[in-house]
Design a protein around this motif. Structure first.
Motif, PDB file in Angstrom:
ATOM      1  N   TRP A 246     -18.886  20.098  11.701  1.00  0.00           N
ATOM      2  CA  TRP A 246     -19.127  21.370  12.387  1.00  0.00           C
ATOM      3  C   TRP A 246     -17.853  21.715  13.146  1.00  0.00           C
ATOM      4  O   TRP A 246     -17.478  21.033  14.099  1.00  0.00           O
ATOM      5  N   TYR A 248     -15.963  24.050  15.345  1.00  0.00           N
ATOM      6  CA  TYR A 248     -16.091  25.148  16.306  1.00  0.00           C
ATOM      7  C   TYR A 248     -14.704  25.581  16.756  1.00  0.00           C
ATOM      8  O   TYR A 248     -13.884  24.747  17.166  1.00  0.00           O
ATOM      9  N   GLN A 274     -22.967  16.983  13.679  1.00  0.00           N
ATOM     10  CA  GLN A 274     -24.203  17.765  13.894  1.00  0.00           C
ATOM     11  C   GLN A 274     -23.815  19.115  14.485  1.00  0.00           C
ATOM     12  O   GLN A 274     -22.787  19.230  15.147  1.00  0.00           O
ATOM     13  N   ASN A 275     -24.713  20.083  14.307  1.00  0.00           N
ATOM     14  CA  ASN A 275     -24.506  21.405  14.884  1.00  0.00           C
ATOM     15  C   ASN A 275     -24.890  21.336  16.365  1.00  0.00           C
ATOM     16  O   ASN A 275     -25.939  21.830  16.785  1.00  0.00           O
ATOM     17  N   ILE A 276     -24.019  20.716  17.167  1.00  0.00           N
ATOM     18  CA  ILE A 276     -24.396  20.394  18.549  1.00  0.00           C
ATOM     19  C   ILE A 276     -24.564  21.626  19.436  1.00  0.00           C
ATOM     20  O   ILE A 276     -25.236  21.570  20.451  1.00  0.00           O
ATOM     21  N   PHE A 277     -23.948  22.734  19.081  1.00  0.00           N
ATOM     22  CA  PHE A 277     -24.110  23.938  19.910  1.00  0.00           C
ATOM     23  C   PHE A 277     -25.189  24.885  19.362  1.00  0.00           C
ATOM     24  O   PHE A 277     -25.328  26.014  19.832  1.00  0.00           O
ATOM     25  N   ASN A 278     -25.917  24.393  18.353  1.00  0.00           N
ATOM     26  CA  ASN A 278     -27.035  25.156  17.757  1.00  0.00           C
ATOM     27  C   ASN A 278     -26.684  26.587  17.391  1.00  0.00           C
ATOM     28  O   ASN A 278     -27.348  27.522  17.802  1.00  0.00           O
ATOM     29  N   LYS A 279     -25.625  26.757  16.640  1.00  0.00           N
ATOM     30  CA  LYS A 279     -25.227  28.099  16.228  1.00  0.00           C
ATOM     31  C   LYS A 279     -25.714  28.363  14.802  1.00  0.00           C
ATOM     32  O   LYS A 279     -25.732  27.455  13.966  1.00  0.00           O
ATOM     33  N   ASN A 280     -26.082  29.614  14.533  1.00  0.00           N
ATOM     34  CA  ASN A 280     -26.631  29.925  13.208  1.00  0.00           C
ATOM     35  C   ASN A 280     -25.647  30.645  12.292  1.00  0.00           C
ATOM     36  O   ASN A 280     -25.884  30.779  11.108  1.00  0.00           O
TER      37      ASN A 280
END
Ligand code: SF4
Length: 348
Positions: A246, A248, A274-280
């Motif tokens: 991921w 960023y 993992q998509n730790i900042f929960n972005k879509n």
């Protein structure tokens, strides 16, 4: 295992090394224990041509053992970046600290004491003792095992400890009597294994049929078994691993985190898995393949351009300006990825 007598092996190897061996590698001049040790560790899993450049730059950054011991392991990993097998770099750092703290900055000359230092095995200990202190000790790395096994026609499984023990005893018997010959002999074994009796296509099997000085005495050659010696029986179980990256990006900075101390790329900086900042709104990029000794990785990178910088991050995480990221200790595919992408011009 019985070893037949191979006439004049030691004398001929010494003469060959003096006339045709390698004499101008950077670690062959001004042979201090620090320089010899560093070259031996670098050469363990990296080709000479790569080591020549990396050795000089490592020495520029860490000119002596005190500087190396006083640096952070992150700085050492950063300098090692791209050479793989990072345990070597972590052990270099640990070993430097032990030598400074316990030996006042001077490597011991006893191979048994050298062998107790982090990252130094029996063969490396012997090489350091011979080249730095002229101590009588036998080396037996992978190249030397192959040379001895072929010349003496040893068809045993060299992954078995009894066979290795027997080769060690043989290597010790072959050492020259005169201490003035020790360096040429030891260097000769290394040079011969690296340039003549190579794993694939040794000189006796090359089309140009370059002469091998042992061709009429080499048991593997005489019995047409060069391809079968040393015996390869070890099966490597290759693990197939899929992982996500991921990536960023925020205003010319990339988000990186330090990997755990164990496992793949231990303690190096990489992208989160993992998509730790929960972005879509991630952009899926082309997959990256990378081969490690026992693992084949398939990496799926997802790029996300952020419009604000998440403030809450952990100790081993960092927003790093893209221009500085390559100065960190990065796994090879991460640095290759960063170099191949024009992330500096990406912005939300
Ligand atoms: S004859 Fe071939 S296998 Fe034997 S020592 Fe020479 S290069 Fe190696």
């Amino acid at each position: 295992m019985k070893f037949i007598e191979i006439k004049n092996f030691t004398e001929d190897l010494i003469s060959w090394q003096r006339a045709q061996g390698r004499h101008h590698l950077p670690w062959q001049v001004n042979r201090t224990a620090y320089r010899v040790w560093l070259s031996e560790i670098m050469l363990q899993q990296t080709q000479v041509s790569t080591v020549v450049d990396r050795y000089q730059s490592f020495l520029k950054r860490f000119p002596n053992i005190q500087v190396l011991a006083g640096s952070s392991v992150d700085d050492v990993l950063a300098e090692w970046s791209g050479m793989g097998y990072y345990t070597r770099a972590r052990n270099l750092h640990k070993c430097a600290q032990v030598v400074v703290n316990e030996y006042d900055g001077n490597f011991p000359n006893d191979p048994l004491l050298l062998e107790r230092l982090p990252g130094i095995g029996k063969s490396t200990a012997a090489a350091i003792a011979v080249f730095s202190y002229g101590v009588r000790a036998a080396i037996l790395d992978g190249n030397v095992k192959r040379v001895l096994a072929r010349i003496w026609g040893v068809g045993d499984d060299l992954s078995k400890s009894a066979a290795v023990k027997s080769l060690w005893a043989h290597a010790e018997q072959l050492l020259p009597n005169k201490s003035a010959d020790l360096v040429s002999y030891t260097q000769g074994l290394m040079d011969f294994g690296a340039t003549h009796c190579t794993q694939y296509q040794p000189v006796c099997m090359r089309l140009d049929k370059k002469e091998c000085l042992f061709k009429n005495r080499c048991q593997a050659n005489l019995s047409n078994k060069v391809n079968q010696i040393p015996l390869k029986v070890k099966k490597i179980n290759v693990q197939q691993i899929e992982m996500d990256w991921w990536i960023y990006i925020y205003r010319g900075k990339v988000f990186l985190e330090k990997r755990p101390e164990n496992g793949i790329w231990a303690s190096l900086w990489s992208f989160p898995e993992q998509n730790i900042f929960n972005k879509n709104d991630a952009e899926k990029l082309n997959s990256v393949k990378h081969v490690l000794t026992h693992r084949h990785l398939k990496i799926h990178p997802y790029k996300i351009l952020l419009s604000s910088q998440p403030k809450k991050i952990k100790v081993d995480q960092a927003w790093v300006p893209l221009g500085d990221a390559l100065k960190l200790g990065l796994p090879k595919p991460v640095s290759a990825f960063l170099k191949s992408q024009d992330l500096a011009h990406d912005d939300a």
